[in-house]
Design an enzyme around this catalytic site. Structure first.
Site: not given
Ligand code: ATR
Length: 282
Positions: A106, A130, A70, A248
């Site tokens: 999106d 997030g 992307k 979702g």
């Molecule tokens: P996407 O493109 O699906 O948004 P990403 O860019 O990898 O994927 O982002 C993942 C998000 O989920 C991030 O906000 C991440 O928090 P961090 O910035 O602290 O990494 C969050 N996330 C993933 N696993 C998590 C967990 N176990 N608990 C809390 N937040 C989580």
């Protein structure tokens, strides 16, 4: 029937085998009697450039771009729409007379999912959990709709970075919180809408919710972008306290609806798309 004038649309990603997009788009093409077909191509990272040249020079009419391409795909486009540019990622490409134009549907997909419940997002207080790629798309489009945003993230610095980025293109700067019970409680206090854009709650983390149930209220609208499982722990617990919930899969459907519109100029049958996704996911 595939003929010599059939328009071709492609999904470019890796992996693509589990995607529901070919089913959604092909059912709509058939329903609307459009001479179009949508096919999935697994493209490895090192061949993305060649694949995009293929789209351009084979005259493939459009494409969806998915993980992991992307961001990288932006290098190979002739033009990028303002929203996609601000988000920093493209998920839809239109081949306009040999020029590839990139868009991102999106965020607007998330906004349309919300608008099934809340007609006007102007001034609505929204807590978004997030700060990753999905959060970037959603937050940008929510601010464009005039919502007041609070970004809550496990890694506080990433939430600050996202707020900083958003403030460059939007007039209002979102508030930022760390993802712990106390901070989340503060963010949610006067929020009307809660959105989870993290992968917490998705298989294999299906027994987890990013929000303690005691912070949920009946007057909240709770939207979880996780669609696998269809009903996440967050949505189940929100339902238990009487909150309004949005699943979702709606975002999956509406991002496809918006791509379809960019390619054909026609609003596809949304209910048919929803039915297709639900059959596939169940
Ligand atoms: P996407 O493109 O699906 O948004 P990403 O860019 O990898 O994927 O982002 C993942 C998000 O989920 C991030 O906000 C991440 O928090 P961090 O910035 O602290 O990494 C969050 N996330 C993933 N696993 C998590 C967990 N176990 N608990 C809390 N937040 C989580």
């Amino acid at each position: 029937m595939i003929t010599s004038t059939t328009k071709i649309y492609a999904l470019i990603g890796d992996p693509v085998e589990h995607s529901v997009s070919p089913l959604m788009h092909n059912r709509c093409f058939k329903e609307l009697k459009l001479n179009c077909v949508y096919v999935a191509f697994r493209v490895r990272k090192e061949f993305l450039k060649e694949a995009m040249l293929g789209i351009k020079y084979l005259g493939i009419s459009g494409a969806n771009i998915t993980i992991p391409h992307k961001v990288e795909v932006m290098k190979y486009l002739d033009e990028i729409d303002e929203v996609a540019k601000a988000i920093g990622a493209v998920n839809t490409v239109v081949n306009k007379n040999g020029r590839l134009i990139g868009y991102n549907t999106d965020g607007i997909g998330a906004v349309r999912s919300l608008k099934e419940v809340v007609k006007d997002l102007r001034g609505k207080k929204v807590t978004l959990i997030g700060a990753g790629g999905a959060a970037r798309a959603i937050s940008f489009c929510l601010l464009k709709e005039g919502a007041c945003l609070r970004i809550v993230n496990r890694t506080y610095e990433k939430a600050v970075e996202l707020a900083e980025l958003l403030s460059q293109t939007c007039a209002v700067r979102p508030e930022v919180y760390k993802l712990d019970e106390n901070e989340l409680g503060k963010a949610l206090e006067d929020s009307e809408i809660l959105i989870n854009s993290t992968s917490v709650g998705m298989y294999p983390l299906a027994d987890k919710s990013p929000v303690p149930q005691k912070l949920l209220r009946s007057d909240l609208i709770v939207f979880d972008i996780v669609y696998n499982p269809l009903k996440t722990k967050l949505l189940r617990e929100a339902e238990e306290v009487g909150a309004t919930t949005i699943e979702g899969y709606n975002m999956l459907v509406y991002q496809a609806v918006e791509s379809f519109k960019l390619w054909t100029g026609i609003e596809p049958p949304v209910e048919l798309m929803k039915q297709t996704v639900l059959e596939h996911l169940k």
